[in-house]
Design a protein around this motif. Structure first.
Motif, mmCIF file in Angstrom:
data_model
loop_
_atom_site.group_PDB
_atom_site.id
_atom_site.type_symbol
_atom_site.label_atom_id
_atom_site.label_comp_id
_atom_site.label_asym_id
_atom_site.label_seq_id
_atom_site.Cartn_x
_atom_site.Cartn_y
_atom_site.Cartn_z
ATOM 1 N N ILE A 38 -0.550 -2.234 6.537
ATOM 2 C CA ILE A 38 -0.408 -3.349 5.592
ATOM 3 C C ILE A 38 0.623 -3.078 4.504
ATOM 4 N N GLY A 39 1.133 -1.854 4.418
ATOM 5 C CA GLY A 39 2.124 -1.556 3.389
ATOM 6 C C GLY A 39 2.687 -0.159 3.547
ATOM 7 N N VAL A 70 -7.005 -10.533 2.301
ATOM 8 C CA VAL A 70 -5.566 -10.333 2.417
ATOM 9 C C VAL A 70 -4.896 -10.492 1.056
ATOM 10 N N TYR A 78 -5.594 -7.335 -0.873
ATOM 11 C CA TYR A 78 -4.811 -6.219 -0.344
ATOM 12 C C TYR A 78 -3.338 -6.349 -0.724
ATOM 13 N N ASP A 79 -2.853 -7.570 -0.752
ATOM 14 C CA ASP A 79 -1.467 -7.803 -1.135
ATOM 15 C C ASP A 79 -1.228 -7.350 -2.577
ATOM 16 N N LYS A 80 -2.183 -7.637 -3.446
ATOM 17 C CA LYS A 80 -2.073 -7.202 -4.837
ATOM 18 C C LYS A 80 -2.082 -5.670 -4.923
ATOM 19 N N LYS A 139 1.330 -4.320 -3.741
ATOM 20 C CA LYS A 139 2.354 -4.597 -4.750
ATOM 21 C C LYS A 139 2.159 -3.736 -6.000
ATOM 22 N N ASP A 175 7.442 -6.753 3.637
ATOM 23 C CA ASP A 175 6.110 -7.322 3.432
ATOM 24 C C ASP A 175 5.329 -7.216 4.745
ATOM 25 N N LEU A 208 2.253 -7.555 5.201
ATOM 26 C CA LEU A 208 1.121 -8.483 5.241
ATOM 27 C C LEU A 208 1.548 -9.933 5.489
ATOM 28 N N GLU A 209 2.818 -10.164 5.577
ATOM 29 C CA GLU A 209 3.339 -11.526 5.677
ATOM 30 C C GLU A 209 2.680 -12.319 6.830
ATOM 31 N N LYS A 254 -0.838 -13.878 5.908
ATOM 32 C CA LYS A 254 -1.016 -14.730 4.739
ATOM 33 C C LYS A 254 -1.143 -16.209 5.153
#
Length: 281
Positions: A104-105, A240, A243-245, A248, A275, A277-278, A281
């Motif tokens: 995821i990152g 999601v 997790y994105d936060k 980042k 990205d 996780l794109e 989303k």
């Protein structure tokens, strides 16, 4: 270095939202457990933890002592995320153990250098000297490639990206390669002539990367370190978003300052512009 968190919680439901107390006006808090290997990760993640706290996310660091357990713990739901491995190790774990987990990152690239308490230069290696390398397939393969880059060994032309000791066809110094669990190699450094040591364990044992007798210069994308989550959780848009936060918050100037100032640039940011996780989303 901060003290390693010693307990690993095996709670049945580890990702949860604290209920919003409307009468008191308090905001809900999301608790996310992140599995890592080594106390250095507590320093690396500290800026992100502080930033996430302000966003209502309580990121808890869960320490593991080896590279085997964190993916199993993630797949079994004992933790929500992990961030300890590079891409080739991750892919091998999925292939061999069938884990349904996803990248995821991206975090960093860190060298797998060779160190010694007995010699000051790789040229001092003598016939029959012992060199320790990690015994897991991916880090072991990387260590073999580092030894090849130093001119200590030669490999079969068809050895592939992830070679093993069986792919060695030339060994002019007749060094003995001893395969050990990666987390035990720093403590065995006095028992061998030299050793390839993973960055997080080298730092945990206060081994200065400047003292390396062979520097790992491999920059392949397969060695990028990553953050992983359960694939099933990525079907949940709310998770999601959280997790994105987290990704980042990690991929920030504050984290890069830790790389450069606390660890003298030993960690190199990689893939922060991608990205991962794109698609979810």
């Amino acid at each position: 270095m901060k003290k390693i968190i010693t307990s690993i919680l095996a709670a049945a439901a580890v990702f949860g939202f604290v209920s919003c107390n409307k009468s008191s006006g308090k905001s809900s808090e999301v608790v996310v457990k992140l599995g890592v290997t080594g106390s250095v990760y507590e320093d690396l993640w500290e800026p992100a933890q502080k930033a996430l706290k302000e966003q209502g996310i309580n990121l808890k660091i869960v320490q593991f002592t080896d590279y085997v357990t964190p993916n199993n713990a993630l797949a079994n739901g004992e933790i929500d995320l992990n961030g300890f491995q590079h891409r080739i190790f991750f892919a091998t774990e999925i292939k061999n153990k069938g884990y349904d987990i996803s990248l995821i990152g991206n975090t960093f690239l860190t060298p797998l250098n060779v160190y010694s308490n007995k010699i000051k230069s790789i040229d001092e290696l003598k016939d029959g000297d012992v060199v320790a390398i990690p015994n897991d397939v991916t880090n072991g393969g990387r260590a073999i490639k580092v030894l090849e880059s130093a001119g200590l060994i030669t490999l079969k032309e068809d050895a592939g990206f992830n070679p093993t000791v069986n792919d060695i066809v030339g060994n002019p110094k007749n060094i003995v390669i001893k395969e050990l669990a990666a987390n035990t190699i720093p403590s065995a450094l006095n028992d061998v002539t030299a050793a390839a040591i993973n960055g997080n364990y080298a730092l945990d044992f206060n081994i200065d990367p400047k003292t390396a007798i062979v520097k790992d210069t491999l920059e392949d994308k397969e060695y990028w370190n990553l953050i992983a989550a359960r694939t099933a959780d990525l079907k949940d848009k709310e998770k999601v978003a959280v997790y994105d936060k987290i990704v980042k918050a990690y991929q920030s100037a504050a984290t890069e300052d830790v790389y450069n100032n606390k660890f003298s640039g030993y960690y190199i940011k990689t893939g922060w512009g991608i990205d991962e996780l794109e698609q979810y989303k």
